[in-house]
Write a protein that holds these residues in place. Structure first.
Motif, PDB file in Angstrom:
ATOM      1  N   LYS A   5       6.175  18.391   0.741  1.00  0.00           N
ATOM      2  CA  LYS A   5       6.913  17.327   0.066  1.00  0.00           C
ATOM      3  C   LYS A   5       7.713  17.946  -1.074  1.00  0.00           C
ATOM      4  CE  LYS A   5       6.543  13.387   0.561  1.00  0.00           C
ATOM      5  NZ  LYS A   5       7.267  12.318   1.283  1.00  0.00           N
ATOM      6  N   CYS A  22      15.906   8.959   0.961  1.00  0.00           N
ATOM      7  CA  CYS A  22      14.784   9.275   0.077  1.00  0.00           C
ATOM      8  C   CYS A  22      14.706   8.286  -1.076  1.00  0.00           C
ATOM      9  CB  CYS A  22      14.926  10.695  -0.456  1.00  0.00           C
ATOM     10  SG  CYS A  22      16.482  10.992  -1.312  1.00  0.00           S
ATOM     11  N   LEU A  37       4.974  10.277  -2.853  1.00  0.00           N
ATOM     12  CA  LEU A  37       4.268  11.299  -2.075  1.00  0.00           C
ATOM     13  C   LEU A  37       3.933  10.817  -0.673  1.00  0.00           C
ATOM     14  CD1 LEU A  37       1.924  12.572  -4.915  1.00  0.00           C
ATOM     15  CD2 LEU A  37       3.644  13.961  -3.740  1.00  0.00           C
ATOM     16  N   PRO A  83      -0.252  16.378   0.669  1.00  0.00           N
ATOM     17  CA  PRO A  83       1.059  16.999   0.788  1.00  0.00           C
ATOM     18  C   PRO A  83       1.150  18.253  -0.064  1.00  0.00           C
ATOM     19  CG  PRO A  83       1.155  15.068  -0.642  1.00  0.00           C
ATOM     20  CD  PRO A  83      -0.217  15.077  -0.025  1.00  0.00           C
TER      21      PRO A  83
END
Length: 459
Positions: A5, A22, A37, A83
């Motif tokens: 990530k 995003c 996340l 992540p």
């Protein structure tokens, strides 16, 4: 296999100008960070707005984000979601910002890192680095950034375009120019795996790039080294994020962004940036049909702000009822201040006044364009009170479009253009307006409805 990530701490909200799909977070409590996340996108941005702060406040905000991020990662790990963070301190492609303050804190809180990389290239906007010297392309000619107006910034000024010398200058000699690892064009276009694997102790590195392919190839090797355990920290402009995220083309064409305009209604343009490029773009926008100019005389702030606010809002309502887009801009005269602190404090006061305008724009507004990085951050976080918003894509090179969520209490689904102050040619702001309104380039201009005389040109 754990999922990577990319987490960009963005010192103004323009770092998303090369990506799409995003989240932009204007809050950084643990729960909001967990939202980023867990999101499906390979990256998200935390809009810290630190470029509009003094170094002490910027340091405190950066540390707060890092501490909360560590806690969010621990809580997700406890439920089986782990992540792997790739940390980016996203900043300006013209080298303005709190370096090394922000990267030092990120290294202290989230490290240890084997190296941190300075990658200021913003290919789409003509900011390139060769032989470790950073350039702006002006009319096709490379100009070292220290010879531009950006290097004379009253808060973030600098004397060097050669990045090792810039590092030495900004770190006060703590990192000498000779200590900076240089990855020049021949390096980034070749095999540098052995060099990358040998880096330790948060070594400072600067990276050349003239094309997106340069960054794509280099990032491929960086990520391969990361898979073997190397940990990297980045201080970069926007183009590096494109290479790291490896996103497909944006799903919505730039020319089709007008489809998001609500009910085909007129919009508003909020202009806070004072760089010469912004002033030239604003002058061109005010020549467009259907645009009403409303100047905010910042020299009057402090006299009777309530009266000034109501006067401007009255002008906005009248123009909107006539189906005209309002261009609300701060007066273009540069003011002088005795200290950097005084300049920043006045900037916050001006932005606060502009946000009161944004909060009370007509509820039937069709679209909003925010011109300037700090202005755009305040529009998202304060004017529109968005904790998170999603990037649709770019309407122009370097200019992202986000949308308010459908449950927004005042502006559901409103498209908002984040337009950096130092991006685009003279036509860029007018082009964004045309794409949102569908107005044809051949229409005659109509300056008779302006609220004020044409803008004075700055020397």
């Amino acid at each position: 296999m754990k999922k990577t990530k990319i987490i960009a701490l963005d010192d103004d909200p323009t770092g998303s100008q090369t990506v799409h799909g995003c989240l932009l977070l204007t809050r950084w409590d643990v729960e909001t960070l967990k939202q980023g996340l867990e999101d499906d996108s390979p990256l998200f941005f935390v809009l810290t707005n630190t470029r509009g702060m003094d170094s002490a406040r910027a340091a405190a905000i950066t540390r707060e984000v890092c501490v909360n991020l560590k806690r969010a990662l621990v809580e997700l790990a406890e439920v089986g979601c782990e992540p792997v963070p790739v940390m980016v301190s996203r900043s300006d492609s013209t080298l303005r910002g709190h370096y090394p303050v922000e990267t030092d804190i990120m290294a202290a809180e989230l490290g240890p890192f084997d190296a941190h990389f300075l990658v200021p290239a913003f290919i789409e906007a003509g900011r390139v680095t060769r032989d470790s010297t950073h350039y702006l392309l002006v009319d096709g000619e490379p100009v070292p950034v220290h010879q531009t107006e950006f290097a004379k910034d009253s808060v973030f000024g600098y004397r060097h375009s050669y990045l090792p010398a810039y590092v030495e200058e900004k770190t006060g000699g703590r990192i000498a120019a000779a200590q900076v690892e240089r990855f020049v064009l021949d390096d980034v276009r070749g095999d540098v795996m052995n060099r990358l694997m040998a880096l330790t102790g948060n070594a400072c590195c600067c990276v050349d790039a003239e094309t997106q392919a340069d960054l794509d190839g280099f990032c491929g090797q960086l990520m391969a080294a990361a898979e073997q355990g190397k940990r990297w920290l980045f201080r970069s402009a926007a183009s590096l994020l494109t290479a790291l995220a490896q996103l497909p083309p944006q799903p919505v064409a730039r020319e089709a962004m007008g489809d998001y305009v609500r009910d085909g209604r007129a919009g508003a343009v909020i202009v806070g940036s004072h760089v010469r490029k912004t002033t030239e773009q604003l002058e061109r926008l005010l020549e467009m049909p259907g645009v009403e100019a409303i100047e905010v005389d910042v020299g009057r702030l402090g006299e009777n702000d309530r009266v000034l606010l109501e006067t401007i809002l009255g002008q906005v309502r009248t123009a909107h009822d006539a189906d005209r887009t309002v261009a609300i801009y701060t007066s273009r005269t540069e003011l002088s201040f005795p200290t950097q602190a005084a300049r920043l404090a006045f900037g916050e006061r001006v932005s606060g006044f502009l946000m009161e305008i944004v909060e009370r724009l007509p509820e039937t507004l069709g679209f909003l364009i925010s011109k300037g990085g700090i202005t755009s951050n305040d529009v998202l976080s304060t004017g529109l009170a968005l904790g998170a918003s999603r990037v649709v894509g770019q309407i122009l090179t370097g200019c992202s479009v986000v949308r308010c969520p459908d449950d927004h209490p005042r502006y559901p689904g409103l498209p908002v253009v984040i337009f950096p102050g130092n991006v685009g040619d003279r036509e860029a702001l007018a082009t964004a307006y045309r794409r949102l309104t569908g107005r044809d380039r051949s229409l005659p201009t109509n300056a008779s409805h302006r609220s004020h005389d044409p803008l004075p040109r700055r020397a």
